[in-house]
Scaffold this active site. Structure first.
Site, mmCIF file in Angstrom:
data_model
loop_
_atom_site.group_PDB
_atom_site.id
_atom_site.type_symbol
_atom_site.label_atom_id
_atom_site.label_comp_id
_atom_site.label_asym_id
_atom_site.label_seq_id
_atom_site.Cartn_x
_atom_site.Cartn_y
_atom_site.Cartn_z
ATOM 1 C CB SER A 95 -0.901 0.028 1.240
ATOM 2 O OG SER A 95 -1.608 1.257 1.325
ATOM 3 C CE1 TYR B 24 -3.928 -1.676 5.380
ATOM 4 C CE2 TYR B 24 -3.447 0.569 4.686
ATOM 5 C CZ TYR B 24 -3.802 -0.724 4.372
ATOM 6 O OH TYR B 24 -4.020 -1.080 3.070
#
Length: 263
Positions: A144, A157
């Protein structure tokens, strides 16, 4: 990997929705034989039934935290198809977290177990067999752009995706002299159920289907690292280049992700 090899034997985790499901549909449209793993067996069965040549695909209702179940699924898929050409670790979760909140510590552990450790557990059963195939193979992790810099309220995250990127670099070096290429795909904002929970603007939001088509091409080329869409790649490079003092000033008050409610 040639265009013909794109229609090979592909194993995908997190396949019942979002990016994983979009990749499954794209590969199936190209004629691939799929092994699809996800927790939600009903959604997985519905996806398989909707794919071209549904009878050739295999589904595995499992949790990627169950490493023994992952290994068994990998063994079954390779036995049924004589090996695997592409393995994609797409399973992932995202929750807002705050270090000062003790109830968020298990959330940190859960995010790392799903996003990082399960990626290793997904790849591990395939490596030895892939080496013996002699044909081009791919191990693909879904990272990501959140792994490029840490963002307020998203420590778990962001850190987990940064760990995925670093892990794939290490694995790429380990497998450099083999027929296996390690590919890291770093999505920006992709229109999936996960991102629809975000409560902040999402620049360059990309439809999942378009992302999947571009990702499959990058995987076939054996790109070591690819940000999609490309505009987010430019933005990520600029973010990485910002001095810490300026980065902190700009993003210290940015909106945060939703935290997981305690139960």
């Amino acid at each position: 990997m040639t265009a013909a090899a794109e229609a090979g034997r592909v194993f995908i985790t997190g396949a019942s929705s979002g990016i994983g499901a979009a990749l499954a549909r794209e590969y199936a449209a190209r004629g691939a034989t799929l092994g699809l793993a996800a927790r939600r067996g009903d959604a997985l069965s519905a996806l398989v039934a909707s794919l071209p040549h549904a009878q050739r695909h295999r589904s595995y209702a499992l949790d990627v935290l169950d490493h023994a179940a992952l290994a068994a699924a990998a063994a079954d898929f390779m036995a049924a198809n004589g090996g695997a050409d592409v393995v994609i670790a797409s399973a992932g979760i995202s929750h807002g977290t705050l270090t000062e909140r003790p109830e968020d510590l298990p959330v940190f552990a859960s995010v790392f177990a799903t996003n990082v450790t399960a990626t290793v557990a997904t790849f591990a059963p395939f490596v030895a067999a892939m080496k013996t195939q002699g044909t081009p193979c791919r191990l693909v992790a879904i990272g990501s752009v959140a792994g490029v810099r840490g963002m307020r309220g998203a420590g778990a995250y962001c850190a987990s995706k940064a760990a995925v990127h670093a892990y794939c670099e290490s694995l790429r070096l380990e497998l450099h002299a083999t027929n296996i290429r390690v590919v890291t795909i770093a999505p920006g904002y992709i229109d999936t159920p996960m991102t629809r929970n975000n409560r902040f603007p999402m620049p360059f939001l990309m439809p999942a289907e378009r992302f999947a088509a571009q990702a499959v091409r990058a995987i076939a080329r054996g790109d070591s690292y690819r940000v999609l869409p490309w505009q987010m790649g430019v933005a990520a490079k600029l973010l990485r280049a910002l001095p810490n003092a300026l980065f902190d000033r700009v993003f210290a008050h940015a909106p945060t992700k939703h935290r997981k409610e305690a139960v």
